[in-house]
Enzyme design. Structure first.
Site, PDB file in Angstrom:
ATOM      1  N   ARG A  98      -7.592  -6.276  10.051  1.00 28.08           N
ATOM      2  CA  ARG A  98      -6.766  -6.750  11.172  1.00 28.08           C
ATOM      3  C   ARG A  98      -7.544  -6.906  12.473  1.00 28.08           C
ATOM      4  O   ARG A  98      -7.112  -7.661  13.349  1.00 28.08           O
ATOM      5  CB  ARG A  98      -5.554  -5.820  11.363  1.00 28.08           C
ATOM      6  N   ASP A 130       0.690   0.199  12.994  1.00 29.81           N
ATOM      7  CA  ASP A 130       1.006  -1.144  12.496  1.00 29.81           C
ATOM      8  C   ASP A 130       1.210  -2.169  13.607  1.00 29.81           C
ATOM      9  O   ASP A 130       1.420  -3.350  13.330  1.00 29.81           O
ATOM     10  CB  ASP A 130       2.268  -1.092  11.622  1.00 29.81           C
ATOM     11  N   GLY A 180       0.830  -1.207   0.000  1.00 30.35           N
ATOM     12  CA  GLY A 180       0.000   0.000   0.000  1.00 30.35           C
ATOM     13  C   GLY A 180       0.860   1.250   0.000  1.00 30.35           C
ATOM     14  O   GLY A 180       0.539   2.250  -0.660  1.00 30.35           O
ATOM     15  N   LYS A 225      -6.233  -2.451   6.224  1.00 28.92           N
ATOM     16  CA  LYS A 225      -4.793  -2.729   6.048  1.00 28.92           C
ATOM     17  C   LYS A 225      -4.646  -3.960   5.147  1.00 28.92           C
ATOM     18  O   LYS A 225      -5.583  -4.311   4.428  1.00 28.92           O
ATOM     19  CB  LYS A 225      -4.144  -2.931   7.421  1.00 28.92           C
TER      20      LYS A 225
HETATM   21  C1  S3P Z   1       3.033   3.845   6.203  1.00 26.28           C
HETATM   22  C2  S3P Z   1       1.920   4.405   6.771  1.00 26.28           C
HETATM   23  C3  S3P Z   1       0.890   3.620   7.454  1.00 26.28           C
HETATM   24  C4  S3P Z   1       1.338   2.220   7.780  1.00 26.28           C
HETATM   25  C5  S3P Z   1       2.096   1.577   6.658  1.00 26.28           C
HETATM   26  C6  S3P Z   1       3.303   2.393   6.273  1.00 26.28           C
HETATM   27  C7  S3P Z   1       4.001   4.722   5.517  1.00 26.28           C
HETATM   28  O1  S3P Z   1      -0.257   3.561   6.626  1.00 26.28           O
HETATM   29  O2  S3P Z   1       0.229   1.408   8.113  1.00 26.28           O
HETATM   30  O3  S3P Z   1       2.539   0.279   7.017  1.00 26.28           O
HETATM   31  O4  S3P Z   1       5.134   4.263   5.242  1.00 26.28           O
HETATM   32  O5  S3P Z   1       3.652   5.883   5.258  1.00 26.28           O
HETATM   33  P1  S3P Z   1      -1.403   4.712   6.684  1.00 26.28           P
HETATM   34  O6  S3P Z   1      -0.704   5.955   6.400  1.00 26.28           O
HETATM   35  O7  S3P Z   1      -2.377   4.381   5.595  1.00 26.28           O
HETATM   36  O8  S3P Z   1      -1.988   4.599   8.045  1.00 26.28           O
END
Ligand code: S3P
Length: 436
Positions: free
Chosen positions: A345, A314, A94, A341
């Site tokens: 989760r 996380d 993501g 996620k």
């Molecule tokens: C991340 C932001 C988080 C996190 C992901 C990594 C990042 O997601 O859950 O594992 O590197 O910016 P969200 O910004 O969607 O909460």
């Protein structure tokens, strides 16, 4: 592929865990659009970051890899990327998709971003909405990947209040802001990880940030600089909890990133009674790091402070395991983001803990976990790396063997996880179905 964890005593040890995933992604992305050569050390050689590396190589960037965890990124400048010759497959990541959407919004070519079954089911309107406001033209499948991004070299800066606390969305808008005319301002409802802002500043872009209002002026050129990636606190969290739950252990995890926008997990575990101390605090480039010492502790149930959610986003799967082993009930609220996620989760952890004999009440945006003793049993990861590793940690203190199914995704963020757990005394075996 599954894990089989047998009861065994976690004991005194000093370990290191792999590099930070968030910082590793950003080192490739910012290094690619910077002017000059970015040398990266401590890079996380996990599937997610390798997908980002592959995508930038396919857009014409030369990235050398002189060692497993070292990269040399030959930046091509803000306008040096080239149209890829096909879809860019970002696997499970993501972060790769949302941040790259920001970079691609400002290009003078079109590209398509896609991913695996989990990623293509995740919401992307959260980035397509602001990027469209800035001038990009993005097609999606009802707000989900694949994303067909037709970049616009004439983006304009926006003033964007984030509807949810998300470092990925904040970063996507800021990265597009590098290409846009005028000021891009993002307001966050709660503080989220600030690795993008730190790395941009290190590369010479003035980014101002106060009270959750972050802004930059575009167009902005980046100057390459070395990036030293700390060990990932999100990976260290599994070792930390295994140490806390052990009967008698003193474990040191070295050189871990302790950026205050990431340390909610330590605050929550300390509030539960966990004995955790930060030793030898120092800076590694732009990021604060420390060695984290953990001693076995009796955990107690608490009401988790909702203001810590975005600082521990996380780590809730592993915190559910802490709650499952604690004395009394732990209430989690305001964690609805966990449902979008790599898996849902909240549902995944409720199912896993219940299969190990723990009572869990589940709500739309939270849960109450009634602590007890983990029984042995069979649990599912739902293809989610953090669910797999969290339930493996539960297995280290279960009264019987625990089987965690479908664990291949652990490679996305923590290559060497089993060896690391073995290094602290756990009995964990990774079994490939075809080798049985
Ligand atoms: C991340 C932001 C988080 C996190 C992901 C990594 C990042 O997601 O859950 O594992 O590197 O910016 P969200 O910004 O969607 O909460």
């Amino acid at each position: 592929m599954h894990y089989l964890i047998q009861p065994a005593s976690v004991r005194d040890a000093a370990v290191t865990v792999p590099g930070d995933k968030s910082v590793s992604h950003r080192a490739i992305m910012l290094g690619s659009i910077a002017e000059g050569v970015t040398e990266v050390s401590g890079f996380l050689a996990g599937e997610d970051c390798l997908a980002t590396m592959g995508a930038f190589r396919r857009m014409g960037i030369t990235i050398e890899r002189p060692a497993e965890t070292e990269l040399v990124v030959h930046g091509a400048g803000l306008h040096g990327l080239r149209a890829p010759d096909g879809e860019l497959d970002l696997g499970n990541s993501g972060t790769a998709m949302r941040l790259m959407a920001g970079v691609l919004a400002g290009q003078d070519f079109a590209a398509t971003l896609t991913g695996d079954t989990s990623l293509t089911g995740r919401p992307m309107q959260r980035v397509t909405t602001p990027l469209t406001l800035m001038g990009a033209d993005i097609e999606s499948r009802d707000g989900k990947p694949p994303l067909r991004i037709r970049g616009n070299p004439h983006l304009v800066g926006i003033d964007y209040p984030l509807p949810m606390a998300s470092a990925q969305v904040k970063s996507a808008v800021l990265l597009a802001g590098l290409y846009a005319r005028g000021r891009t301002l993002v307001t966050e409802p709660a503080v989220t990880r600030d690795h993008t802002e730190r790395m941009l500043r290190a590369m010479g872009v003035p980014v101002s940030g106060r009270d959750g209002r972050i802004s930059l002026e575009g167009p902005a050129r980046l100057r390459a600089c070395p990036v030293r990636v700390p060990a990932d606190l999100s990976s260290a969290a599994f070792v930390i909890l295994a140490g806390l739950l052990a009967a008698e252990a003193d474990i040191l995890v070295r050189n871990v990133g302790v950026n205050p926008t990431r340390t909610g997990v330590l605050d929550i575990l300390q509030a539960m009674g966990g004995e955790i101390t930060l030793e030898n605090p120092r800076n590694l480039g732009e990021e604060p790091v420390a060695d984290i010492r953990v001693r076995s502790s009796a955990l107690r149930g608490i009401e988790v402070d909702p203001s810590l959610v975005s600082l521990a986003i996380d780590e809730f799967p592993v915190l559910f395991v802490a709650a499952g082993a604690a004395d009394g009930a732990t209430r989690f609220t305001g964690i609805g983001e966990l449902r979008v996620k790599e898996s849902d989760r909240i549902a995944a952890m409720a199912a896993g803990l219940r299969a190990l004999g723990i009572r869990v009440e589940e709500f739309d945006d939270g849960a109450v976990v009634h602590g007890g003793r983990f029984a042995g049993g069979e649990v599912q990861s739902f293809g989610d790396h953090r669910i797999a590793m969290s339930l493996a940690v539960a297995g280290t203190v279960a009264v019987g063997p625990v089987t965690v199914h479908d664990v291949a995704a652990v490679e996305t963020s923590f290559p060497g996880f089993e060896a690391c757990l073995e290094g602290i005394g756990a009995d964990i075996r990774c079994v490939r179905e075809d080798s049985q």
